[in-house]
Design an enzyme around this catalytic site. Structure first.
Site, PDB file in Angstrom:
ATOM      1  N   HIS A 103      43.060  44.341  41.690  1.00 54.79           N
ATOM      2  CA  HIS A 103      44.317  45.065  41.843  1.00 54.79           C
ATOM      3  C   HIS A 103      44.951  44.911  43.211  1.00 54.79           C
ATOM      4  O   HIS A 103      46.082  44.439  43.335  1.00 54.79           O
ATOM      5  CB  HIS A 103      44.134  46.558  41.542  1.00 54.79           C
ATOM      6  CG  HIS A 103      45.390  47.344  41.739  1.00 54.79           C
ATOM      7  ND1 HIS A 103      45.694  48.004  42.912  1.00 54.79           N
ATOM      8  CD2 HIS A 103      46.458  47.538  40.926  1.00 54.79           C
ATOM      9  CE1 HIS A 103      46.877  48.574  42.816  1.00 54.79           C
ATOM     10  NE2 HIS A 103      47.366  48.319  41.614  1.00 54.79           N
ATOM     11  N   HIS A 151      43.005  51.852  32.067  1.00 56.67           N
ATOM     12  CA  HIS A 151      43.588  51.386  33.314  1.00 56.67           C
ATOM     13  C   HIS A 151      42.536  50.755  34.217  1.00 56.67           C
ATOM     14  O   HIS A 151      41.629  51.430  34.695  1.00 56.67           O
ATOM     15  CB  HIS A 151      44.234  52.582  34.029  1.00 56.67           C
ATOM     16  CG  HIS A 151      44.947  52.257  35.281  1.00 56.67           C
ATOM     17  ND1 HIS A 151      44.633  52.868  36.477  1.00 56.67           N
ATOM     18  CD2 HIS A 151      45.965  51.395  35.551  1.00 56.67           C
ATOM     19  CE1 HIS A 151      45.427  52.413  37.419  1.00 56.67           C
ATOM     20  NE2 HIS A 151      46.247  51.509  36.892  1.00 56.67           N
TER      21      HIS A 151
END
Length: 292
Positions: free
Chosen positions: A88, A46
């Site tokens: 992100h 991730h």
């Protein structure tokens, strides 16, 4: 049966080339030291190995590859001058020194800065002083790093859900079209996927590159109606692990899709998800599953 990024086999067209999408385990070379040859879910790092290095940086990407992750999961955004970058948050205050370098700006969105401006930012010190000087990296840089793993590690690209973007799916498809050698090899090895929280973006990308497995991300448990609809076009349903149980896993598989759960960091939860038969586990700590 529909193609699935980790399990099934399909034949799809990429340009004028015929591609075979097969299970990663079946495609792995003898020298492949990733996790794909082992029993159990695929290991998806991730934002890279983001529990051990600053997220979405070269350091996190390289560490995930070294730890034997099957995939590096990234986040695709676009700069003011059209460069796709791996970042992100919609704004950059949390993980960079953007306020120090560019004080008094009315907005710190990624899309409000050029690539040259972003390259000045420190994206590592917030995590630990040992990572001072780590930079924001482009999607092209991630692809180069993944490609150097010779198929041991693949790419799972998330189209950013930041609401101000338009056309990110088109841009990502264009980037992959521009790298036919990488895209062909990654698809043939079952080492490429795209996902999104936004149905419109997921469907738009699927329409542009139907040969690339597409996943729908969700924090909520999908309804039966939603699952049946997704089963007509999507390859994956990727829910938060806290809403995932055996019934959901079995139903997703019955509909011909794979299921990858996020973000699973606690060893007990990893064991539980693996026991349910999920196809992939998205985690900040890939080494917990690869033992590398």
């Amino acid at each position: 049966m529909k193609k699935q990024v980790w399990r099934a086999t399909a034949v799809a067209a990429f340009g004028c080339l015929a591609l075979t999408l097969a299970p990663a385990a079946a495609q792995a070379d003898e020298g492949n030291e990733g996790n794909a040859g082992n029993e159990g879910p695929a290991v998806l790092a991730h934002r890279g190995s983001s529990g051990m290095a600053p997220e979405n940086t070269a350091a996190a990407t390289d560490l995930a590859i070294a730890q034997g992750a099957d995939f590096v999961e990234i986040d695709v955004q676009r700069t003011k001058d059209g460069r796709l970058v791996n970042f992100h948050d919609c704004t950059m205050e949390r993980t960079t020194n953007v306020e120090e370098v560019y004080p008094g700006r009315s907005s710190y969105r990624v899309s409000d800065f050029t690539w040259a401006q972003l390259r000045r930012l420190d994206a590592g010190s917030w995590f630990h002083e040992n990572f001072a000087g780590e930079r924001i990296i482009t999607v092209n840089d991630v692809i180069r790093r993944v490609d150097r793993s010779n198929g041991a590690t693949g790419l799972l690209a998330e189209i950013s859900p930041c609401a101000h973007y338009e056309g990110l799916a088109d841009d990502l498809a264009e980037t992959l079209w521009g790298k036919p050698r990488f895209t062909e090899r990654a698809l043939a090895a079952g080492r490429l996927g795209v996902q999104s929280f936004e149905l419109d973006d997921a469907q738009a990308f699927h329409g542009l590159m139907p040969e690339v497995p597409i996943g729908f991300l969700t924090a909520e448990r999908p309804t039966e109606e939603e699952l049946v609809t997704l089963g007509t076009w999507a390859d994956q349903v990727n829910p938060q692990y806290t809403v995932t149980d055996q019934e959901l896993v079995d139903r997703v598989h019955e509909l011909g899709m794979a299921i990858n759960v996020w973000t699973v960091n606690e060893p007990g939860a990893m064991r539980t998800m693996a026991g349910l038969g999920v196809d992939g586990i998205i985690t900040d700590y890939p080494q917990s599953l690869t033992q590398r």
